[in-house]
Design a protein around this motif. Sequence first.
Motif, PDB file in Angstrom:
ATOM      1  N   GLY A   1     -29.642  19.869  33.595  1.00 66.18           N
ATOM      2  CA  GLY A   1     -30.752  19.429  32.766  1.00 66.18           C
ATOM      3  C   GLY A   1     -32.036  20.220  32.951  1.00 66.18           C
ATOM      4  N   SER A   2     -32.096  21.078  33.957  1.00 70.87           N
ATOM      5  CA  SER A   2     -33.301  21.881  34.159  1.00 70.87           C
ATOM      6  C   SER A   2     -33.392  22.945  33.072  1.00 70.87           C
ATOM      7  CB  SER A   2     -33.320  22.506  35.551  1.00 70.87           C
ATOM      8  OG  SER A   2     -32.329  23.510  35.665  1.00 70.87           O
ATOM      9  N   GLN A   3     -34.599  23.431  32.861  1.00 71.96           N
ATOM     10  CA  GLN A   3     -34.834  24.401  31.800  1.00 71.96           C
ATOM     11  C   GLN A   3     -35.668  25.574  32.293  1.00 71.96           C
ATOM     12  OE1 GLN A   3     -36.791  22.033  28.753  1.00 71.96           O
ATOM     13  NE2 GLN A   3     -34.844  21.741  27.694  1.00 71.96           N
ATOM     14  N   ILE A   4     -35.491  26.686  31.603  1.00 72.66           N
ATOM     15  CA  ILE A   4     -36.379  27.841  31.707  1.00 72.66           C
ATOM     16  C   ILE A   4     -36.834  28.127  30.293  1.00 72.66           C
ATOM     17  CG2 ILE A   4     -36.518  30.324  32.110  1.00 72.66           C
ATOM     18  CD1 ILE A   4     -34.656  29.955  34.478  1.00 72.66           C
TER      19      ILE A   4
ATOM     20  N   LEU B   1     -52.364  37.907  23.892  1.00 69.52           N
ATOM     21  CA  LEU B   1     -52.508  38.580  25.186  1.00 69.52           C
ATOM     22  C   LEU B   1     -51.539  39.740  25.367  1.00 69.52           C
ATOM     23  CD1 LEU B   1     -52.800  35.373  27.400  1.00 69.52           C
ATOM     24  CD2 LEU B   1     -54.660  36.819  26.558  1.00 69.52           C
ATOM     25  N   HIS B   2     -50.600  39.901  24.422  1.00 72.48           N
ATOM     26  CA  HIS B   2     -49.526  40.892  24.538  1.00 72.48           C
ATOM     27  C   HIS B   2     -48.725  40.654  25.810  1.00 72.48           C
ATOM     28  CE1 HIS B   2     -51.225  44.097  21.562  1.00 72.48           C
ATOM     29  NE2 HIS B   2     -51.112  42.898  21.023  1.00 72.48           N
ATOM     30  N   GLU B   3     -48.427  39.391  26.091  1.00 78.24           N
ATOM     31  CA  GLU B   3     -47.659  39.011  27.275  1.00 78.24           C
ATOM     32  C   GLU B   3     -46.434  38.203  26.872  1.00 78.24           C
ATOM     33  OE1 GLU B   3     -51.303  38.669  30.522  1.00 78.24           O
ATOM     34  OE2 GLU B   3     -50.177  36.874  30.024  1.00 78.24           O
ATOM     35  N   VAL B   4     -45.510  38.109  27.815  1.00 75.39           N
ATOM     36  CA  VAL B   4     -44.369  37.203  27.741  1.00 75.39           C
ATOM     37  C   VAL B   4     -44.492  36.277  28.935  1.00 75.39           C
ATOM     38  CG1 VAL B   4     -41.852  37.028  27.871  1.00 75.39           C
ATOM     39  CG2 VAL B   4     -42.896  38.908  26.592  1.00 75.39           C
ATOM     40  N   TRP B   5     -44.360  34.986  28.689  1.00 75.26           N
ATOM     41  CA  TRP B   5     -44.472  34.003  29.767  1.00 75.26           C
ATOM     42  C   TRP B   5     -43.114  33.392  30.042  1.00 75.26           C
ATOM     43  CZ3 TRP B   5     -49.489  30.717  28.613  1.00 75.26           C
ATOM     44  CH2 TRP B   5     -50.607  31.561  28.685  1.00 75.26           C
ATOM     45  N   LEU B   6     -42.861  33.129  31.320  1.00 74.73           N
ATOM     46  CA  LEU B   6     -41.631  32.488  31.765  1.00 74.73           C
ATOM     47  C   LEU B   6     -42.019  31.249  32.558  1.00 74.73           C
ATOM     48  CD1 LEU B   6     -38.545  34.198  33.301  1.00 74.73           C
ATOM     49  CD2 LEU B   6     -39.539  32.237  34.430  1.00 74.73           C
ATOM     50  N   ALA B   7     -41.481  30.099  32.178  1.00 73.35           N
ATOM     51  CA  ALA B   7     -41.717  28.856  32.906  1.00 73.35           C
ATOM     52  C   ALA B   7     -40.388  28.391  33.484  1.00 73.35           C
ATOM     53  CB  ALA B   7     -42.283  27.782  31.977  1.00 73.35           C
ATOM     54  N   ALA B   8     -40.360  28.199  34.798  1.00 66.11           N
ATOM     55  CA  ALA B   8     -39.168  27.759  35.507  1.00 66.11           C
ATOM     56  C   ALA B   8     -39.573  26.677  36.501  1.00 66.11           C
ATOM     57  CB  ALA B   8     -38.523  28.941  36.241  1.00 66.11           C
ATOM     58  N   ARG B   9     -38.594  26.103  37.182  1.00 68.21           N
ATOM     59  CA  ARG B   9     -38.925  25.109  38.207  1.00 68.21           C
ATOM     60  C   ARG B   9     -39.916  25.650  39.223  1.00 68.21           C
ATOM     61  NH1 ARG B   9     -33.275  22.402  40.210  1.00 68.21           N
ATOM     62  NH2 ARG B   9     -33.066  20.870  38.522  1.00 68.21           N
ATOM     63  N   ALA B  10     -39.789  26.935  39.528  1.00 67.96           N
ATOM     64  CA  ALA B  10     -40.625  27.563  40.559  1.00 67.96           C
ATOM     65  C   ALA B  10     -42.060  27.800  40.093  1.00 67.96           C
ATOM     66  CB  ALA B  10     -40.001  28.886  41.006  1.00 67.96           C
ATOM     67  N   GLY B  11     -42.318  27.653  38.791  1.00 73.48           N
ATOM     68  CA  GLY B  11     -43.677  27.849  38.297  1.00 73.48           C
ATOM     69  C   GLY B  11     -43.714  28.661  37.018  1.00 73.48           C
ATOM     70  N   GLY B  12     -44.916  29.091  36.671  1.00 66.36           N
ATOM     71  CA  GLY B  12     -45.122  29.881  35.469  1.00 66.36           C
ATOM     72  C   GLY B  12     -45.477  31.315  35.826  1.00 66.36           C
ATOM     73  N   PHE B  13     -44.965  32.254  35.046  1.00 67.33           N
ATOM     74  CA  PHE B  13     -45.127  33.675  35.342  1.00 67.33           C
ATOM     75  C   PHE B  13     -45.476  34.420  34.056  1.00 67.33           C
ATOM     76  CE2 PHE B  13     -42.083  31.625  38.073  1.00 67.33           C
ATOM     77  CZ  PHE B  13     -42.560  31.928  39.332  1.00 67.33           C
TER      78      PHE B  13
END
Length: 109
Positions: A48-51, A59-71
Amino acid sequence: MTDPEYMDRAEALLRQVEAGCDRINDDTDTDIDSQRVGGMVTLTFRNGSQIIVNLQKPLHEVWLAARAGGFHYKFDGSSWMDTKGQGEFFASLARHASEQAGEALDFSA
């Protein structure tokens, strides 16, 4: 980088994430449900966890959100690199997805 260049590179990244999920699902017993809505791909794991990977166009960025945090990742001319020096996007995605899936996963082409 111009807006069109960003969009070309960012869309290619999202397609590679989706292709990586398809390949992992085809080649292993892992089940990753990937859903894309516009500039966002959500990966959902058996537990059930998600990324979530989404584009930040202004911002010309790509963001990744995971259990460990946001990047946050910016294209450096050859790779999407973490803005705080935490490494390359696909290596980070593999690490976080592996942690959440409970098995080693590889998103490289």
